[in-house]
Design a protein around this motif. Sequence first.
Motif, mmCIF file in Angstrom:
data_model
loop_
_atom_site.group_PDB
_atom_site.id
_atom_site.type_symbol
_atom_site.label_atom_id
_atom_site.label_comp_id
_atom_site.label_asym_id
_atom_site.label_seq_id
_atom_site.Cartn_x
_atom_site.Cartn_y
_atom_site.Cartn_z
ATOM 1 N N THR A 551 0.824 -1.211 0.000
ATOM 2 C CA THR A 551 0.000 0.000 0.000
ATOM 3 C C THR A 551 0.859 1.261 0.000
ATOM 4 O OG1 THR A 551 -0.125 -0.128 2.408
ATOM 5 C CG2 THR A 551 -1.943 -1.086 1.173
ATOM 6 N N VAL A 552 2.099 1.170 0.499
ATOM 7 C CA VAL A 552 3.048 2.289 0.438
ATOM 8 C C VAL A 552 4.364 1.736 -0.117
ATOM 9 C CG1 VAL A 552 2.098 3.840 2.174
ATOM 10 C CG2 VAL A 552 3.430 1.908 2.920
ATOM 11 N N PRO A 553 4.568 1.801 -1.425
ATOM 12 C CA PRO A 553 5.713 1.125 -2.065
ATOM 13 C C PRO A 553 7.052 1.656 -1.559
ATOM 14 C CG PRO A 553 4.623 2.616 -3.599
ATOM 15 C CD PRO A 553 3.745 2.543 -2.398
ATOM 16 N N ARG A 554 7.915 0.728 -1.142
ATOM 17 C CA ARG A 554 9.236 1.088 -0.636
ATOM 18 C C ARG A 554 10.341 0.174 -1.179
ATOM 19 N NH1 ARG A 554 6.581 4.819 0.639
ATOM 20 N NH2 ARG A 554 6.355 5.820 2.684
ATOM 21 N N LEU A 555 10.008 -0.893 -1.877
ATOM 22 C CA LEU A 555 11.005 -1.906 -2.212
ATOM 23 C C LEU A 555 12.117 -1.351 -3.097
ATOM 24 C CD1 LEU A 555 8.899 -5.144 -2.807
ATOM 25 C CD2 LEU A 555 10.534 -4.683 -0.977
ATOM 26 N N ASP A 556 11.815 -0.583 -4.119
ATOM 27 C CA ASP A 556 12.848 -0.063 -5.010
ATOM 28 C C ASP A 556 13.814 0.842 -4.253
ATOM 29 O OD1 ASP A 556 11.792 -1.455 -7.124
ATOM 30 O OD2 ASP A 556 10.646 0.249 -7.928
ATOM 31 N N ASP A 557 13.257 1.717 -3.409
ATOM 32 C CA ASP A 557 14.118 2.615 -2.639
ATOM 33 C C ASP A 557 14.904 1.856 -1.582
ATOM 34 O OD1 ASP A 557 13.449 5.807 -3.078
ATOM 35 O OD2 ASP A 557 11.844 4.474 -3.725
ATOM 36 N N PHE A 558 14.290 0.817 -1.029
ATOM 37 C CA PHE A 558 15.019 -0.026 -0.071
ATOM 38 C C PHE A 558 16.260 -0.631 -0.718
ATOM 39 C CE2 PHE A 558 15.474 -4.589 1.107
ATOM 40 C CZ PHE A 558 16.060 -4.418 2.360
ATOM 41 N N LYS A 559 16.102 -1.205 -1.903
ATOM 42 C CA LYS A 559 17.239 -1.827 -2.581
ATOM 43 C C LYS A 559 18.295 -0.785 -2.973
ATOM 44 C CE LYS A 559 14.315 -5.563 -4.342
ATOM 45 N NZ LYS A 559 13.650 -6.162 -5.530
ATOM 46 N N ARG A 560 17.828 0.388 -3.377
ATOM 47 C CA ARG A 560 18.782 1.437 -3.767
ATOM 48 C C ARG A 560 19.599 1.912 -2.565
ATOM 49 N NH1 ARG A 560 18.391 6.648 -3.045
ATOM 50 N NH2 ARG A 560 16.146 6.568 -2.608
ATOM 51 N N ILE A 561 18.922 2.154 -1.443
ATOM 52 C CA ILE A 561 19.625 2.679 -0.274
ATOM 53 C C ILE A 561 20.558 1.624 0.308
ATOM 54 C CG2 ILE A 561 19.285 3.537 2.084
ATOM 55 C CD1 ILE A 561 16.607 4.747 1.035
ATOM 56 N N VAL A 562 20.143 0.359 0.291
ATOM 57 C CA VAL A 562 21.010 -0.721 0.779
ATOM 58 C C VAL A 562 22.276 -0.793 -0.071
ATOM 59 C CG1 VAL A 562 21.246 -3.224 1.045
ATOM 60 C CG2 VAL A 562 19.172 -2.076 1.828
ATOM 61 N N ALA A 563 22.124 -0.699 -1.395
ATOM 62 C CA ALA A 563 23.284 -0.744 -2.289
ATOM 63 C C ALA A 563 24.209 0.445 -2.054
ATOM 64 C CB ALA A 563 22.816 -0.778 -3.743
#
Length: 590
Positions: A551-563
């Motif tokens: 409902t609140v998309p975060r996966l793309d930003d999660f992967k970017r910030i982790v990298a």
Amino acid sequence: MRRAEKVRRRAVPSDPLSHDWERGSERGRRTVLPLVVSLIAVGIFGALCLYHYQLPGLYYDEAFDVVPSMQILHGDPVQLARGVGIHIFGHSFPVMTGDYWGSVSTYAVLPLFWLLGVGVLPVRLWPILAGMLAVLLTYVAGKRIYGPWIGAGAAVFLAVFPSYIFWSRVGIYVISHIVAITLGIMLAFLRWRETGHRRWLFMATLLTGIGLWTKLLFVWFLIAVPAAYVLLLLADWLSDDGRAWVSLDAFARRVWCRFRADVPLAGAADIGAALAGFLLGAWPVFYYNLVSRGSWLVFRANLFHTEKGTNNFALWSNVKIEADAMRVLLDGGYFWFYGGIYTNPLYPWVAGLSTLGLLLLVHRVPCLRGYRRATVFFLAFVFVIFILSCFTVSILGATHLVILLPIPQLFVAACAIFGARWLRERAGAANLRASIGAVVLILLLFVPLLTKDLWVDMRYHQALARTGGYSSFSSAIYSLADYLQANDITRPYALDWGFKNNLMIITDGRVTPLEIYGSTYEPGPDFERALRTALSTGSPTFIAHTEEASTVPRLDDFKRIVAQSGKQPVLERTINQLDGKPVFYVFGVR
């Protein structure tokens, strides 16, 4: 000799006790049988609700109200809305669980937690029990207003009504127990008006205050009742007996006399009892706002445009949305997240035509005119609630119209039974053809409606058994809880909304996710800041919905910030719903 005996037997008056027994037996058939039918309806409703009670998965908002119940039971620090609560002997007790919903369910579920243990069953048992009470009170209200068989018919309609069944299964989220509260208010008021006993007036206003404490949306009820009464007085003026209201003075006197008859307050003592009951029931709302002004702040912030995108001044657009919401309420097509949309398209038409038919009957049939005012008041109440539902502090939707139940069921039952009675009397009670026609009329309204409703109920249960629920309602939440407990992951980081409260209840507090997704739909600086802090804590675990279910998309930003942090996300587990579709991810980092 035998002939003489027969003559003497005919000459002897019959035993009056036998006549009393026959009259009592007839009264028993008129009252006991409808009660038995209603009790069966209560049992059917309970069975339809409790079947696979754990499905769909425990919903985040559904669990929100009862996390404080678990914390009170365990003696843990209690989460308090804006930090406002009652503090006694080192313990804190919430008065509200949010700015516009109260803690009634918190305290209602507390004894069930104590008795059954913390889990899904007591959470859902509370609104289901309240729903069973509402079905029974529907019979009592229908009996008092229209007659025992109409009360029984309305109870049966409500017992199999898909919207009420499946809203009751997640009832804390929908506030479905408000139906039992409104019926209780009405019955207590009617009892006070009949007997004059002040305790019934106190009970009516106490329940009104509790309704407001349940959710501030109940203010609609406080507005709709007097507004509907004004419309009733206008209808009185337009009716036949309004011809005597020829001058302004006569009109005012007639209105005052009518009001005194409808609301027979005996003086200051009655007014004091009514005020005391309301203040006692609603004091948590007043206390919360005196300390924090929370409800006022939410109302002011959402007066014109709500934070969830509703424009309160786009009246025509909102009317169309709520008209469709009324259709959804009646046909049962709300539950897409169960695995499909199944509807009873007959219901809106039957309810609408029954309302028109009932209005004609109570206005045109002399023996039914005594039911005119109750019918007009109910219809006016529906109209006012519908208009009020076009304004909100959150979103528009069918769940806000649950307060209208069981008025549609009462109207359908009353139209069928009154129509059958009128048909028999018009043709003559002894006319076999008229009697058959009356029975056919009842069957034509009752049987297709009930059969289709039961079909919808069955299809939704089948969909739940197949999927377990979709998205935030998925039963995969139970598998996720099992995985986290089995791997001793007690403080995972929730990358999006929908995990904390339900996982806390399912695991009895052993798993308490840390919500780091922030306060906006799109990822903001607060999310990035919280995620970078989490990445510095060693070997964190992150949980998220799949891209489709979030409902609140975060996966793309999660992967970017982790990298960017020099680490790599590792998908440790994918949790599937019952039909095999992925719904949750569990990530680690390395």
